[in-house]
Design a protein around this motif. Structure first.
Motif, PDB file in Angstrom:
ATOM      1  N   LEU A 172      -3.508  44.360 -37.203  1.00  0.00           N
ATOM      2  CA  LEU A 172      -3.636  45.813 -38.129  1.00  0.00           C
ATOM      3  C   LEU A 172      -2.350  45.792 -39.009  1.00  0.00           C
ATOM      4  CD1 LEU A 172      -5.237  48.470 -36.010  1.00  0.00           C
ATOM      5  CD2 LEU A 172      -5.956  47.266 -38.011  1.00  0.00           C
ATOM      6  N   ILE A 173      -1.145  45.306 -38.310  1.00  0.00           N
ATOM      7  CA  ILE A 173       0.336  45.443 -38.924  1.00  0.00           C
ATOM      8  C   ILE A 173       0.097  44.511 -40.124  1.00  0.00           C
ATOM      9  CG2 ILE A 173       2.622  45.025 -38.576  1.00  0.00           C
ATOM     10  CD1 ILE A 173       2.592  46.026 -35.997  1.00  0.00           C
ATOM     11  N   ILE A 174      -0.397  43.287 -39.882  1.00  0.00           N
ATOM     12  CA  ILE A 174      -0.440  42.199 -40.565  1.00  0.00           C
ATOM     13  C   ILE A 174      -1.160  42.585 -41.990  1.00  0.00           C
ATOM     14  CG2 ILE A 174      -1.165  39.699 -41.293  1.00  0.00           C
ATOM     15  CD1 ILE A 174       1.152  39.248 -39.509  1.00  0.00           C
ATOM     16  N   ILE A 175      -2.495  43.077 -41.552  1.00  0.00           N
ATOM     17  CA  ILE A 175      -3.434  43.382 -42.842  1.00  0.00           C
ATOM     18  C   ILE A 175      -2.833  44.707 -43.764  1.00  0.00           C
ATOM     19  CG2 ILE A 175      -5.696  44.652 -43.089  1.00  0.00           C
ATOM     20  CD1 ILE A 175      -6.689  43.414 -40.746  1.00  0.00           C
ATOM     21  N   PHE A 176      -2.430  45.533 -43.042  1.00  0.00           N
ATOM     22  CA  PHE A 176      -1.863  46.671 -43.943  1.00  0.00           C
ATOM     23  C   PHE A 176      -0.608  46.178 -44.760  1.00  0.00           C
ATOM     24  CE2 PHE A 176      -3.441  49.693 -40.323  1.00  0.00           C
ATOM     25  CZ  PHE A 176      -4.774  49.820 -41.210  1.00  0.00           C
ATOM     26  N   MET A 177       0.231  45.477 -44.109  1.00  0.00           N
ATOM     27  CA  MET A 177       1.416  44.797 -44.690  1.00  0.00           C
ATOM     28  C   MET A 177       0.934  44.076 -46.088  1.00  0.00           C
ATOM     29  SD  MET A 177       4.165  42.085 -43.354  1.00  0.00           S
ATOM     30  CE  MET A 177       2.782  40.629 -43.689  1.00  0.00           C
ATOM     31  N   LEU A 178      -0.094  43.236 -45.709  1.00  0.00           N
ATOM     32  CA  LEU A 178      -0.553  42.270 -46.972  1.00  0.00           C
ATOM     33  C   LEU A 178      -1.054  43.305 -47.926  1.00  0.00           C
ATOM     34  CD1 LEU A 178      -1.719  38.980 -45.128  1.00  0.00           C
ATOM     35  CD2 LEU A 178       0.545  39.523 -46.361  1.00  0.00           C
ATOM     36  N   LEU A 179      -1.893  44.005 -47.668  1.00  0.00           N
ATOM     37  CA  LEU A 179      -2.598  44.942 -48.429  1.00  0.00           C
ATOM     38  C   LEU A 179      -1.351  45.644 -49.417  1.00  0.00           C
ATOM     39  CD1 LEU A 179      -5.514  46.637 -46.589  1.00  0.00           C
ATOM     40  CD2 LEU A 179      -5.654  45.042 -48.567  1.00  0.00           C
ATOM     41  N   LYS A 180      -0.426  46.264 -48.594  1.00  0.00           N
ATOM     42  CA  LYS A 180       0.724  46.844 -49.615  1.00  0.00           C
ATOM     43  C   LYS A 180       1.394  46.017 -50.373  1.00  0.00           C
ATOM     44  CE  LYS A 180       3.286  49.936 -47.109  1.00  0.00           C
ATOM     45  NZ  LYS A 180       4.103  50.120 -45.828  1.00  0.00           N
ATOM     46  N   ALA A 181       1.588  44.939 -49.676  1.00  0.00           N
ATOM     47  CA  ALA A 181       2.586  43.728 -50.550  1.00  0.00           C
ATOM     48  C   ALA A 181       1.791  43.350 -51.946  1.00  0.00           C
ATOM     49  CB  ALA A 181       2.799  42.703 -49.836  1.00  0.00           C
ATOM     50  N   GLY A 182       0.379  43.418 -51.687  1.00  0.00           N
ATOM     51  CA  GLY A 182      -0.428  42.936 -52.658  1.00  0.00           C
ATOM     52  C   GLY A 182      -0.678  43.882 -53.649  1.00  0.00           C
ATOM     53  N   LEU A 183      -0.823  45.129 -53.462  1.00  0.00           N
ATOM     54  CA  LEU A 183      -0.887  46.462 -54.310  1.00  0.00           C
ATOM     55  C   LEU A 183       0.648  46.277 -55.419  1.00  0.00           C
ATOM     56  CD1 LEU A 183      -2.680  49.261 -52.515  1.00  0.00           C
ATOM     57  CD2 LEU A 183      -3.578  47.704 -54.395  1.00  0.00           C
ATOM     58  N   ILE A 184       1.529  46.241 -54.411  1.00  0.00           N
ATOM     59  CA  ILE A 184       2.983  46.420 -55.210  1.00  0.00           C
ATOM     60  C   ILE A 184       2.884  45.193 -56.218  1.00  0.00           C
ATOM     61  CG2 ILE A 184       5.643  46.169 -55.045  1.00  0.00           C
ATOM     62  CD1 ILE A 184       5.019  47.632 -52.521  1.00  0.00           C
ATOM     63  N   VAL A 185       2.707  43.978 -55.668  1.00  0.00           N
ATOM     64  CA  VAL A 185       2.744  42.693 -56.529  1.00  0.00           C
ATOM     65  C   VAL A 185       1.821  42.730 -57.747  1.00  0.00           C
ATOM     66  CG1 VAL A 185       2.883  40.411 -56.612  1.00  0.00           C
ATOM     67  CG2 VAL A 185       3.959  41.326 -54.926  1.00  0.00           C
TER      68      VAL A 185
ATOM     69  N   HIS B 245       2.726  44.204 -62.387  1.00  0.00           N
ATOM     70  CA  HIS B 245       1.823  43.730 -63.363  1.00  0.00           C
ATOM     71  C   HIS B 245       1.304  42.514 -62.973  1.00  0.00           C
ATOM     72  CE1 HIS B 245       4.411  46.800 -65.687  1.00  0.00           C
ATOM     73  NE2 HIS B 245       3.331  47.489 -64.950  1.00  0.00           N
ATOM     74  N   MET B 246       1.509  41.738 -61.826  1.00  0.00           N
ATOM     75  CA  MET B 246       1.134  40.576 -61.711  1.00  0.00           C
ATOM     76  C   MET B 246      -0.400  40.100 -62.272  1.00  0.00           C
ATOM     77  SD  MET B 246       2.265  37.590 -60.913  1.00  0.00           S
ATOM     78  CE  MET B 246       3.282  37.021 -59.241  1.00  0.00           C
ATOM     79  N   MET B 247      -1.337  41.350 -61.739  1.00  0.00           N
ATOM     80  CA  MET B 247      -2.689  40.895 -62.193  1.00  0.00           C
ATOM     81  C   MET B 247      -2.919  40.811 -63.668  1.00  0.00           C
ATOM     82  SD  MET B 247      -4.407  44.488 -61.145  1.00  0.00           S
ATOM     83  CE  MET B 247      -5.856  44.252 -61.885  1.00  0.00           C
TER      84      MET B 247
ATOM     85  N   VAL C  54      12.447  45.123 -54.411  1.00  0.00           N
ATOM     86  CA  VAL C  54      13.177  45.768 -53.184  1.00  0.00           C
ATOM     87  C   VAL C  54      11.974  46.354 -52.173  1.00  0.00           C
ATOM     88  CG1 VAL C  54      14.783  47.546 -52.666  1.00  0.00           C
ATOM     89  CG2 VAL C  54      15.125  45.748 -54.441  1.00  0.00           C
ATOM     90  N   ASP C  55      11.249  47.195 -53.079  1.00  0.00           N
ATOM     91  CA  ASP C  55      10.253  48.028 -52.186  1.00  0.00           C
ATOM     92  C   ASP C  55       9.432  46.852 -51.418  1.00  0.00           C
ATOM     93  OD1 ASP C  55       8.502  49.892 -51.112  1.00  0.00           O
ATOM     94  OD2 ASP C  55       7.400  50.187 -53.125  1.00  0.00           O
ATOM     95  N   LEU C  56       9.107  45.762 -51.939  1.00  0.00           N
ATOM     96  CA  LEU C  56       8.095  44.694 -51.425  1.00  0.00           C
ATOM     97  C   LEU C  56       8.802  44.296 -50.239  1.00  0.00           C
ATOM     98  CD1 LEU C  56       5.717  42.795 -51.655  1.00  0.00           C
ATOM     99  CD2 LEU C  56       7.363  41.486 -53.077  1.00  0.00           C
ATOM    100  N   VAL C  57      10.135  43.993 -50.305  1.00  0.00           N
ATOM    101  CA  VAL C  57      10.954  43.422 -49.143  1.00  0.00           C
ATOM    102  C   VAL C  57      10.705  44.502 -47.857  1.00  0.00           C
ATOM    103  CG1 VAL C  57      13.086  42.848 -48.384  1.00  0.00           C
ATOM    104  CG2 VAL C  57      12.356  42.191 -50.376  1.00  0.00           C
ATOM    105  N   TRP C  58      10.758  45.727 -48.443  1.00  0.00           N
ATOM    106  CA  TRP C  58      11.091  46.834 -47.341  1.00  0.00           C
ATOM    107  C   TRP C  58       9.540  46.785 -46.348  1.00  0.00           C
ATOM    108  CZ3 TRP C  58      14.341  49.120 -44.526  1.00  0.00           C
ATOM    109  CH2 TRP C  58      13.842  50.149 -43.909  1.00  0.00           C
ATOM    110  N   VAL C  59       8.529  46.585 -47.046  1.00  0.00           N
ATOM    111  CA  VAL C  59       7.284  46.270 -46.553  1.00  0.00           C
ATOM    112  C   VAL C  59       7.099  45.411 -45.452  1.00  0.00           C
ATOM    113  CG1 VAL C  59       4.766  45.702 -46.980  1.00  0.00           C
ATOM    114  CG2 VAL C  59       5.907  47.235 -48.514  1.00  0.00           C
ATOM    115  N   PHE C  60       7.949  44.206 -45.916  1.00  0.00           N
ATOM    116  CA  PHE C  60       7.857  43.273 -44.759  1.00  0.00           C
ATOM    117  C   PHE C  60       8.708  43.720 -43.600  1.00  0.00           C
ATOM    118  CE2 PHE C  60       5.970  41.299 -48.230  1.00  0.00           C
ATOM    119  CZ  PHE C  60       5.207  40.261 -47.774  1.00  0.00           C
ATOM    120  N   ILE C  61       9.813  44.300 -43.970  1.00  0.00           N
ATOM    121  CA  ILE C  61      10.873  44.598 -42.887  1.00  0.00           C
ATOM    122  C   ILE C  61      10.286  45.737 -42.081  1.00  0.00           C
ATOM    123  CG2 ILE C  61      13.248  45.576 -42.429  1.00  0.00           C
ATOM    124  CD1 ILE C  61      14.160  44.319 -45.051  1.00  0.00           C
TER     125      ILE C  61
END
Lengths: 381, 115, 220, 570
Positions: B54-67, B72-74, C206-213
């Motif tokens: 769960l931690i990994i899934i939520f982390m990746l989803l968040k990271a994906g949305l931010i990026v 604006h990556m998409m 910076v926010d992204l890094v925090w997600v991982f931390i």
């Protein structure tokens, strides 16, 4: 043109050098002859490429060097040639890699029946531990190391009590018996290296590394350290004696067990001990504490002044003054080493907070190494 | 910046990253929800593989949305997307091997140091 | 995949073109992306180091959930401060995204204002981190040891959050400078507000890094 | 165009990439000379023990460490990226300057600062660190190694500053290549010099972080007492407070940087030498596309081969299989590059100019260095050879001699563009022959000392039974040759100065080269490089001896004739 000649000469001289060189591997003394074979295979394949490339360049220079009116060809690429060359190279790579990996899989796969012993490194000396009757090494960790327990054996581990300890830098091994070498360090990285055995491995503090081999030739072999471990690195010596099973057993029987050592080394009161006993205590102490890593016992140059004939000598100090090496000076030099630095040596020895008894023992040991030391009998203050 | 312009950056069609505010708000809410969910993983004291997954899934989803959205990556062209996303892959080799290495170290420590 | 690499795909065309490989991307933005790529490797190396030491120490690893718990109004709530910090940082990313939007819409005042808000949120994040550090130090956590378990817990905590905190602080200063310049109309002449997007890239990173931390250090 | 006017803005606080390049190069060469002197001191001790009075084992290890570190980082990396990268990229891709000149200037000043901090370590209490350039903990921060009080700290801080400098420069180089090329300059029309530097810079941006992180972690271990790399140890009889750290972790992080670093130095050298060979053989580089892809492929692969430096480090032994395979795979693209260089010579019109001599010598020495790499990359063959003189010989051939030969050749080749004057041929040839033959004499026999089993990083080899007297004699011979070669470098330096004032006028394009830097309106190029109008490129950089043209080279700026459709490679 001179360049073409130079390249051809380089090839010819290299090949001659290779054929006639007096500098080649030491005769192998373990089962790792296969390693030498892989080396030779690699040498042959790469040798062919080396000769081919250099000669090709030389011929190109001779044939296509600049002459008036001459113009180069225009040929951007030649796919077929390029892919052929890639194919040949891959073949050569496989030719080296396949046997290499095959031998390596032998190297990492320790045979079931192998004996094992432990090499312990510290700046700048070796010591060794054998498993004893039960065939099992007791747990050991740097955190348990005390002056009485130089190997850091876990005091309450029953497997450790019968472990045989070698406090000198000489180890014996039986001929033709595979052995797994377990390695551990007290301080920094070291590397257990005997050129004739081919195998080598780092000793890493905080973990245990290993390799295995079978000694196949009786004799004495030098142990070197092959991983930079400080100023004494080049002088971290030891000796492996490969001998018959019987001689090995005899040697082993003479080694103290951990339990025995624990009884014997608790220094109580030096007045109870004879000078000889004190000297023996001092010898063990200075091995355990690593003193002899820096102070040789035979006069050979080491990071610190040799202890041979040290006692009673006039030492010149770094500040130009001179001092007589006596009990007082030695005791001060152990407890507070950087107060009086001997000329030509670096102020790098850490202070050793020895107890009075330990100081007595160490000084007695140093005394025993000097023929200038007055009245060896009894004078232990 | 000014110095570079002094030397004359050729004029180029800037593809401005203009997107509706509403989209940002939606993503914002989504990130809040995901963060809350990952916090709940800890709060509910989930353990073991379920927790880690769960931690990994939520982390990746968040990271994906931010990026993808905030950065604006998409909407970037593939040339940039690939140039930025491919190199970190070699970190996976480092991570994988170091996990194996750490595992090996702790095994050695248990085996020989007896702790 | 085959489609992507075919001669007429946009990917191949961009890379094969002259003048620029990233079409329509300004120098500043390209550089920021490449810098962030490099920074990714820095944080990844830190986290790999953290992973390796955590996996290889024999001492038990402290339970982050407990260590970072706070007692608020008599309730013992695990990780609550960290959760709040996470929400603050996400919020700041949201305001930053809107600032970029305002910048492109040439709404200079709003863009600057939103950036100030972002910087304020960032500063409060750093403030909370300072509070967290103080609390842990009072409880006896030091880089070389702590009362809860493996010494590396404290070492990696101070190192990783410290490095991230430095990034946030630098970002706050960066945002303030850019926002001030926007307010003063420095970019009015060129009419190009891409600088806001570039600053935004950094801030979102910076926010992204925090997600991982958050995931690996606090939750794992 | 705001042209800088005063001496200070023009030559000191300059934002012109060409001036920054020269500043970088001079600083790097000065640092390199220090390292060269250190190596002579070491060779004196090894060949003629106790001949240098102050060379005790402590000083020896300090010299060894600083020699390695300066040569790899502060000379080679700085010179190829900061020096050649700065000078060549904007000129060769047709840009007016780097995209962010101010940042570029900062990059140099940070680099200078890092060199100053490094040199300061000679004067701090305890002297510079003697931990070897790999700085392996625990020994780098424990008593028993020289320079553990201040030396190691200055070293790590200097490295951190260097990484900041390299990052600022690197961002500029990469962005310039990607986003600031002139019209018609596609990536596949860029000369290989730019390709080599470009890929090397990307690698630097991705590899230096690992070094940065390990430097930070080691500083914490040293200064704060953390235990990242430090397990429980008993140093000189004292139990220390460290516990639980892993020395092998440092080695992994270090080599995750360290192996790409090898190619950060090698790739620019590959690129430059390709161009030298092509220009002076008057023939297009053979298999250009393959050359480009080989550079890219090597760059990518070099991130997954790092632990071949650690086969005997006590890491998980099964890693040996993985790293032996990846390492030997990397030999394929490298071999392709060698084939293509020699095939470029074939059917060429080889002008044996001085740069060409260096370039051909590079191929020869690089082949030795590359082939011996196959011994060391193949895990089982590495085991007896690691930490012996074989390794020393290998990396000096591949990372010392060959890139340095390229640097000599490259400076010789581009000196006319930089100063407007030619270097002196007689001095150049003398220097070349001494250096080429001398380095062969130094390093070729050294491999055999390694096979014999002589360990490296030894201050002295007294009374080792397996080392015969003849090996000691060979060692003395190597030292004598090393001193000759070192002294011969004075010739090159002298040439650089002498020719600056007395050299023959060069004209804009003395070698008849096609690439853009030779087509500038002025020689040396002025600020802004191109005058009013940026150049436009119509062909690749290797149109030499094209059939149908009178001249044996066609500059990149020359349009394709109407009746001739753009050729395959154009």
């Amino acid at each position: 043109m001179p360049l073409a000649i130079a390249l051809i000469l380089i090839v010819v001289l290299s090949v001659l050098f290779q054929v006639f060189t007096p500098w080649w591997s030491t005769p192998v003394a373990s089962n790792w002859g296969h390693i030498d074979d892989t080396l030779v295979i690699t040498g042959l394949i790469t040798g062919v490429v080396f000769i081919a490339v250099n000669i090709f360049i030389a011929v190109a220079i001779i044939r296509y060097r600049h002459r008036e009116g001459h113009k180069a060809d225009y040929q951007p690429e030649n796919k077929k040639l390029e892919w052929t060359l890639i194919g040949l190279t891959t073949l050569g790579i496989v030719g080296m890699l396949a046997p290499g990996l095959f031998v390596y899989s032998e190297f990492v796969d320790v045979p079931e029946e192998a004996d094992h012993f432990e090499v312990v490194g510290q700046q700048w000396q070796w010591s060794f531990r054998f498993p004893g009757e039960d065939g099992v090494l007791g747990h050991a960790d740097n955190r348990f190391i005390t002056p009485d327990n130089p190997f850091g054996l876990k005091p309450d581990d029953p497997n450790g009590a019968d472990d045989r300890l070698v406090l000198s830098n000489e180890v014996h091994l039986p001929l033709n018996r595979p052995v797994k070498v377990l390695m551990r360090s007290k301080d920094v990285l070291h590397d257990f290296y005997v050129p004739q055995f081919r195998a080598k491995m780092d000793l890493v503090p905080g973990t245990v590394s290993y390799f295995w081999f079978t000694p196949t030739r009786p004799g004495q072999f030098e142990i070197l350290c092959a991983e930079l471990c400080g100023v004494g690195h080049y002088n971290m010596r030891g000796k492996v004696v490969v001998e018959t099973e019987r001689a090995y057993r005899e040697w082993m029987a003479g080694l103290p067990t951990f339990a025995k050592l624990q009884e014997g080394t608790t220094l109580t009161d030096s007045s109870d001990l004879s000078f000889e006993e004190l000297v023996e205590q001092g010898r063990q102490l200075s091995q355990a504490q690593g003193c002899i890593g820096c102070h040789s016992l035979d006069g050979s140059p080491t990071p610190g002044p040799t202890w041979l004939n040290l006692y009673g000598k006039q030492e010149e100090l770094a500040d130009g003054s001179s001092v007589l090496v006596d009990d007082g000076y030695l005791r001060e030099a152990i407890v507070n080493p950087n107060s009086q630095i001997v000329k030509g040596f670096a102020p790098m020895m850490p202070p050793y907070p020895f107890t009075d008894v330990q100081l007595d023992a160490t000084v007695a040991f140093i005394k025993s190494l000097s023929d200038k030391a007055p009245n060896q009998e009894g004078d232990t203050q | 910046m000014s110095t570079s312009n002094a030397l004359g950056q050729e004029s180029q069609e800037h593809n401005t990253q203009e997107h509706p505010i509403g989209l940002y708000l939606k993503i914002w809410v989504l990130l809040f929800v995901l963060s809350t969910l990952s916090y709940m993983v800890d709060y509910m004291q989930l353990q073991g593989y379920l927790r880690w997954t769960l931690i990994i899934i939520f982390m990746l989803l968040k990271a994906g949305l931010i990026v993808a959205v905030f950065m604006h990556m998409m909407w970037e062209r593939l040339a940039l997307i690939y140039a930025i996303l491919l190199p970190p892959l070699c970190l996976l080799v480092l991570i994988g091997l170091m996990a194996i290495e750490a595992d090996y170290t702790i095994l050695m420590r248990y085996d020989f140091f007896g702790r | 995949m085959a489609h992507l690499l075919s001669e007429d795909s946009q990917l191949v065309k961009d890379w094969a073109s002259d003048q620029d490989a990233f079409k329509g991307v300004s120098w500043g933005k390209a550089m920021m992306w490449i810098f962030l790529l490099s920074d990714t490797f820095i944080f990844s190396s830190f986290l790999v180091g953290y992973m390796t030491v955590r996996m290889s120490v024999t001492e038990p690893w402290p339970n982050a959930s407990e260590v970072f718990a706070l007692t608020i109004a008599g309730h013992h709530i695990p990780l609550i401060l960290i959760a709040i910090m996470t929400f603050i940082l996400i919020t700041s990313s949201g305001t930053m995204a809107m600032a970029v939007n305002m910048g492109y819409a040439r709404k200079r005042k709003q863009a600057a204002r939103l950036m100030f808000v972002t910087a304020l949120l960032g500063a409060s994040f750093v403030g909370m981190q300072a509070f967290e550090w103080t609390k842990l130090i009072e409880e006896g956590v030091r880089p070389w040891g702590n009362p809860f378990g493996a010494a590396q817990f404290g070492s990696t905590f101070f190192m990783v959050t410290g490095f991230h905190g430095l990034h946030v602080s630098a970002g706050v200063i960066y945002l303030l400078i850019v926002a001030r310049k926007i307010q003063l109309g420095h970019y009015e002449k060129e009419g190009n507000y891409q600088i806001v997007e570039i600053a935004g890239l950094y801030w979102h990173f910076v926010d992204l890094v925090w997600v991982f931390i958050f995931a690996f250090f606090y939750l794992w | 165009m705001n042209e800088p006017q005063s001496f200070w803005t023009k030559y000191v606080w300059s934002q012109d990439h060409k001036v920054i390049a020269v500043q970088y190069s001079i600083t790097a060469i000065v640092a390199g000379i220090v390292a060269l002197v250190l190596s002579v001191l070491m060779r004196m001790q090894l060949g003629f023990p106790d001949s240098v009075p102050f060379m005790d084992s402590e000083a020896y290890y300090q010299a060894m460490t600083l020699h390695g570190m300066i040569m790899v980082i502060y000379l080679l990396t700085a010179l190829f990226l900061g020096g050649f990268g700065n000078y060549m990229i904007p000129l060769m891709v047709g840009a007016r300057d780097m995209v962010f000149p101010y940042l570029n200037m900062l990059s140099y000043w940070f680099y200078l600062l890092s060199v100053i901090v490094l040199m300061a370590s000679f004067f701090v209490p305890g002297g510079p660190t003697g931990a070897g350039w790999t700085l392996y903990p625990p020994q780098a921060i424990l008593t028993g190694t020289p320079g553990t009080d201040w030396g190691i700290i200055t070293m790590l801080i200097s490295l951190a500053i260097f990484i900041v400098a390299a990052t600022m420069g690197g961002l500029n180089y990469v962005t310039t290549v990607l986003q600031a090329r002139c019209r018609g300059m596609t990536l596949m029309r860029m000369p290989l010099t730019v390709w080599g530097i470009f890929v090397a810079t990307i690698m630097a941006l991705l590899a230096f972080p690992a070094l940065f992180v390990s430097a930070v972690m080691m500083l914490f271990d040293k200064l704060l007492g953390t235990s990242f790399f430090m397990p429980a140890v008993v140093s000189m009889g004292q139990a220390l407070d460290y516990d639980g750290g892993s020395p092998v972790l440092f080695q992994h992080l270090f080599w995750f940087f360290g192996h790409p670093e090898v190619y950060i130095v090698a790739l620019p050298a590959f690129g430059i030498v390709s161009d030298l060979i092509s220009v002076h053989a008057r023939k297009n580089i053979f298999g250009f596309r393959m050359m480009v892809w080989a550079i890219v492929f090597i760059g990518v692969l070099s991130f997954v081969v790092w632990a071949h430096h650690m086969y005997v480090s006590g890491m998980n032994p099964y890693f040996g299989f993985f790293f032996a395979i990846t390492t030997l795979v990397i030999a394929v693209p490298t071999a392709i590059k060698v084939y293509n260089w020699v095939l470029t010579l074939w059917r060429g019109d080889i002008h044996l100019t001085v740069p060409m001599l260096y370039a051909i010598a590079f191929i020869s020495t690089f082949v030795i260095g590359g082939l011996t790499g196959l011994f060391l990359g193949n895990v089982i063959v590495d085991i007896p050879l690691s930490d012996t003189y074989f390794v020393v010989a290998h990396f000096h051939m591949v990372m010392g001699v060959s890139p340095i030969l390229v640097i000599f050749g490259a400076i010789y080749h581009w000196y006319p563009k930089i100063t407007g004057r030619m270097l002196n041929d007689t001095i150049g040839k003398t220097h070349f022959w001494i250096t080429f033959i001398g380095t062969y004499a130094i390093y070729f026999p050294m491999h055999y000392l390694g096979i014999l089993g002589m360990p490296r990083r030894y201050y002295a080899y007294e009374n080792y039974e397996f080392i015969p007297q003849s090996a000691h004699d060979l060692n003395s011979f190597i030292s004598a040759m090393a001193i000759v070669v070192a002294v011969a470098q004075v010739l090159y330096i002298y040439n650089l100065f002498w020719s600056y004032w007395k050299g023959k006028e060069a004209g804009p394009n003395p070698w008849g080269a096609t690439s853009l830097e030779w087509q500038t309106p002025q020689t040396p190029p002025v600020h802004g490089n191109w005058g009013e109008k940026l150049p436009e490129v119509h062909r690749w950089a290797y149109d030499y001896s094209v059939p149908g043209y009178d001249e044996d080279f066609v500059p990149q700026t020359q349009p394709q004739p109407e009746d001739r459709p753009a050729g395959e490679m154009a």
